[in-house]
Structures are given as structure tokens and as C-alpha cells.
Design an enzyme around this catalytic site. Structure first.
Site, PDB file in Angstrom:
ATOM      1  CE  LYS A  13      -1.215  -0.219   4.982  1.00 59.73           C
ATOM      2  NZ  LYS A  13      -0.043  -0.993   5.384  1.00 59.73           N
ATOM      3  NE  ARG A  86      -1.621  -0.093  10.892  1.00 56.70           N
ATOM      4  CZ  ARG A  86      -0.521   0.283  10.256  1.00 56.70           C
ATOM      5  NH1 ARG A  86      -0.429   1.485   9.741  1.00 56.70           N
ATOM      6  NH2 ARG A  86       0.470  -0.551  10.147  1.00 56.70           N
ATOM      7  NE  ARG A 120       8.781  -3.477   4.720  1.00 58.88           N
ATOM      8  CZ  ARG A 120       7.532  -3.077   4.888  1.00 58.88           C
ATOM      9  NH1 ARG A 120       6.754  -2.840   3.843  1.00 58.88           N
ATOM     10  NH2 ARG A 120       7.031  -2.941   6.093  1.00 58.88           N
ATOM     11  NE  ARG A 150       9.742   0.666   7.247  1.00 60.56           N
ATOM     12  CZ  ARG A 150       8.555   0.741   6.651  1.00 60.56           C
ATOM     13  NH1 ARG A 150       7.546   0.024   7.080  1.00 60.56           N
ATOM     14  NH2 ARG A 150       8.376   1.528   5.633  1.00 60.56           N
ATOM     15  NE  ARG A 159       4.513  -3.800  11.740  1.00 61.51           N
ATOM     16  CZ  ARG A 159       4.879  -3.308  10.571  1.00 61.51           C
ATOM     17  NH1 ARG A 159       5.888  -3.817   9.926  1.00 61.51           N
ATOM     18  NH2 ARG A 159       4.218  -2.307  10.040  1.00 61.51           N
TER      19      ARG A 159
HETATM   20  P1  AMP Z   1       3.321   1.208   8.984  1.00 61.38           P
HETATM   21  O1  AMP Z   1       4.588   1.733   8.439  1.00 61.38           O
HETATM   22  O2  AMP Z   1       2.092   1.834   8.378  1.00 61.38           O
HETATM   23  O3  AMP Z   1       3.245  -0.288   8.969  1.00 61.38           O
HETATM   24  O4  AMP Z   1       3.272   1.658  10.536  1.00 61.38           O
HETATM   25  C1  AMP Z   1       4.326   1.358  11.425  1.00 61.38           C
HETATM   26  C2  AMP Z   1       3.793   1.353  12.851  1.00 61.38           C
HETATM   27  O5  AMP Z   1       3.243   2.641  13.170  1.00 61.38           O
HETATM   28  C3  AMP Z   1       2.651   0.373  13.106  1.00 61.38           C
HETATM   29  O6  AMP Z   1       3.130  -0.917  13.410  1.00 61.38           O
HETATM   30  C4  AMP Z   1       1.961   1.006  14.305  1.00 61.38           C
HETATM   31  O7  AMP Z   1       2.643   0.737  15.504  1.00 61.38           O
HETATM   32  C5  AMP Z   1       2.108   2.495  14.008  1.00 61.38           C
HETATM   33  N1  AMP Z   1       0.912   3.002  13.306  1.00 61.38           N
HETATM   34  C6  AMP Z   1       0.858   3.507  12.050  1.00 61.38           C
HETATM   35  N2  AMP Z   1      -0.403   3.872  11.732  1.00 61.38           N
HETATM   36  C7  AMP Z   1      -1.164   3.584  12.815  1.00 61.38           C
HETATM   37  C8  AMP Z   1      -2.549   3.707  13.106  1.00 61.38           C
HETATM   38  N3  AMP Z   1      -3.419   4.222  12.217  1.00 61.38           N
HETATM   39  N4  AMP Z   1      -2.976   3.294  14.327  1.00 61.38           N
HETATM   40  C9  AMP Z   1      -2.121   2.802  15.227  1.00 61.38           C
HETATM   41  N5  AMP Z   1      -0.817   2.638  15.026  1.00 61.38           N
HETATM   42  C10 AMP Z   1      -0.320   3.031  13.827  1.00 61.38           C
END
Ligand code: AMP
Length: 212
Positions: A13, A86, A120, A150, A159
Site C-alpha cells: 500500500k 487502522r 524488506r 525496520r 504485527r
Molecule cells: P506502517 O509503516 O504503516 O506499517 O506503521 C508502522 C507502525 O506505526 C505500526 O506498526 C503502528 O505501531 C504504528 N501506526 C501507524 N499507523 C497507525 C494507526 N493508524 N494506528 C495505530 N498505530 C499506527
């Protein structure tokens, strides 16, 4: 045009969000990127977010962050929300005062995303993402930064579990309110990664162009 990208970690995404942001000339807002930046800079929000990066940051913090970001002038013509909402609570609270035109759902098998995330690497400097299957160097092509795993990617199973429990119910939620546009990522025809990205992009833009 306010679009949200929904799907498991590693579903692609973020890649599509960047391309869509360029096509429609609206900002790409990745809540994950905002948290990673805050953690790197050691801000108060970053210190709190750091404890939650392998699960989910509490709703109040995320909702406040998105509200504040959307109030900025560059968001006037719309945004691509990458990774928000989310949870059902985030969607409920957001939709009371905000709007969503479409939610793009990336339907993909769990094992495929687990493999992708294990392969990744992310540039520690600019955030560009690479797969070690197609990139044979440990530096970034764009800025020369070091490619790293990461911290939250190392905790992939946590996750995925958090995605299934907290985020997946949004698929039904957005189906019911008519906002969901589902992409079947498991049955993409193209075989090369670049062609797969373009095939998915074409499907999304055919749908979103109708909104203009
Ligand atoms: P992502 O890069 O989008 O996978 O986000 C990395 C981390 O940021 C996630 O594992 C969450 O801990 C936090 N995070 C990002 N967006 C949200 C959201 N909408 N609600 C809660 N945690 C978030």
C-alpha cells in the site's frame, strides 16, 4: 478526494500511495512514516510511539495526529491516507467529522506478506523501500543511505496478529458503508515486481478516476 489504503503490513500500500499521490497531486500521509520520523527525532510523541511500533499506537494519539495533519493547507484538495484508520474506533471517530471517498483494500495471503517483510530493507535516511531479492546492495540508490531492517519489521508476527485482530474488521465495516474497493493481490497476472506494481496501479486509478 480522500482515499485510505487498507491492508496487512507488506501488502504494497505504501508503494501505491506514493504513486497515487503524484498522479492526483495530493499529499501522501503515512502515519507509520510520521511515527518513525518522530522516533528518530526523539520528540515526546516519538517516545510514546516507540513502545507501540510492533502493535498499534493508541487511538487517541493517532486520531489527534491525523486531525492536525489534515488541517494543514496542502491537504485542501485531498490526501492519500496510508495506514489510517487502522481500528474500527479510529474509523468511527474520524468519520464523525471527516470524510472518506474510497478505501482501497489490498487482499493478500498472510504468507506472502511475511516473506516480503522478511526480505524488506528500508533506507535509514530517506525511507525508500527495497527487497533483497531484487536489490543487490546495502545502500540506497536514491540517496546512498544505509539499508536497514525496520525495528518493527523484525517483529512481523506481532504485527500480523495485531492486523488480524484490530484492522481486518475494517474490511467488513467499509464494505457495509459502501466505501470498500477490494484488490485481489493474490491473483495479479504479471510476474515481474515492477509489472505487478503497474497492474495494481492501473486497477486503482481506473476506480479513482471515476471520482474526479
Ligand atoms: P506502517 O509503516 O504503516 O506499517 O506503521 C508502522 C507502525 O506505526 C505500526 O506498526 C503502528 O505501531 C504504528 N501506526 C501507524 N499507523 C497507525 C494507526 N493508524 N494506528 C495505530 N498505530 C499506527
Amino acid at each position: 478526494m480522500i482515499i485510505s489504503m487498507l491492508g496487512a503490513p507488506g501488502c504494497g500500500k505504501g508503494t501505491q500511495a506514493k504513486k497515487l499521490s503524484q498522479r492526483y497531486n495530493i499529499p501522501h500521509i503515512s502515519t507509520g512514516d510520521i511515527f518513525r520520523k518522530a522516533i528518530k527525532e526523539g520528540t515526546p510523541m516519538g517516545k510514546v510511539a516507540q513502545q507501540y511500533m510492533s502493535t498499534l499506537v493508541p487511538d487517541e494519539i493517532v486520531i489527534e495526529l491525523v486531525k492536525e495533519r489534515l488541517s494543514q493547507p496542502d491537504c485542501a484538495n485531498g490526501v492519500i491516507l496510508d495506514g489510517f484508520p487502522r481500528t474500527v474506533n479510529q474509523a468511527d471517530v474520524y468519520l464523525k467529522s471527516g470524510k472518506l471517498d474510497k478505501v482501497i483494500y489490498f487482499n493478500i495471503d498472510e504468507q506472502v506478506v511475511v516473506d516480503r517483510i522478511l526480505n524488506r530493507r528500508t533506507c535509514a535516511n530517506c525511507g525508500e523501500i527495497y527487497s533483497i531479492l531484487t536489490h543487490n546492495s546495502d545502500t540506497c540508490d536514491k540517496c546512498g543511505g544505509e539499508l536497514v531492517v525496520r525495528a518493527e519489521d523484525a517483529k512481523i508476527q506481532d504485527r500480523i496478529d495485531s492486523y488480524k485482530k484490530e484492522t481486518y474488521p475494517l474490511v467488513e465495516y467499509f464494505k457495509q458503508n459502501g466505501l470498500l474497493f477490494e484488490l485481489d493481490i493474490n491473483n495479479v497476472k504479471a510476474t515481474e515486481p515492477e509489472d505487478q506494481i503497474n497492474e495494481i496501479y492501473d486497477k486503482i486509478t481506473s476506480e479513482l478516476d471515476k471520482l474526479i
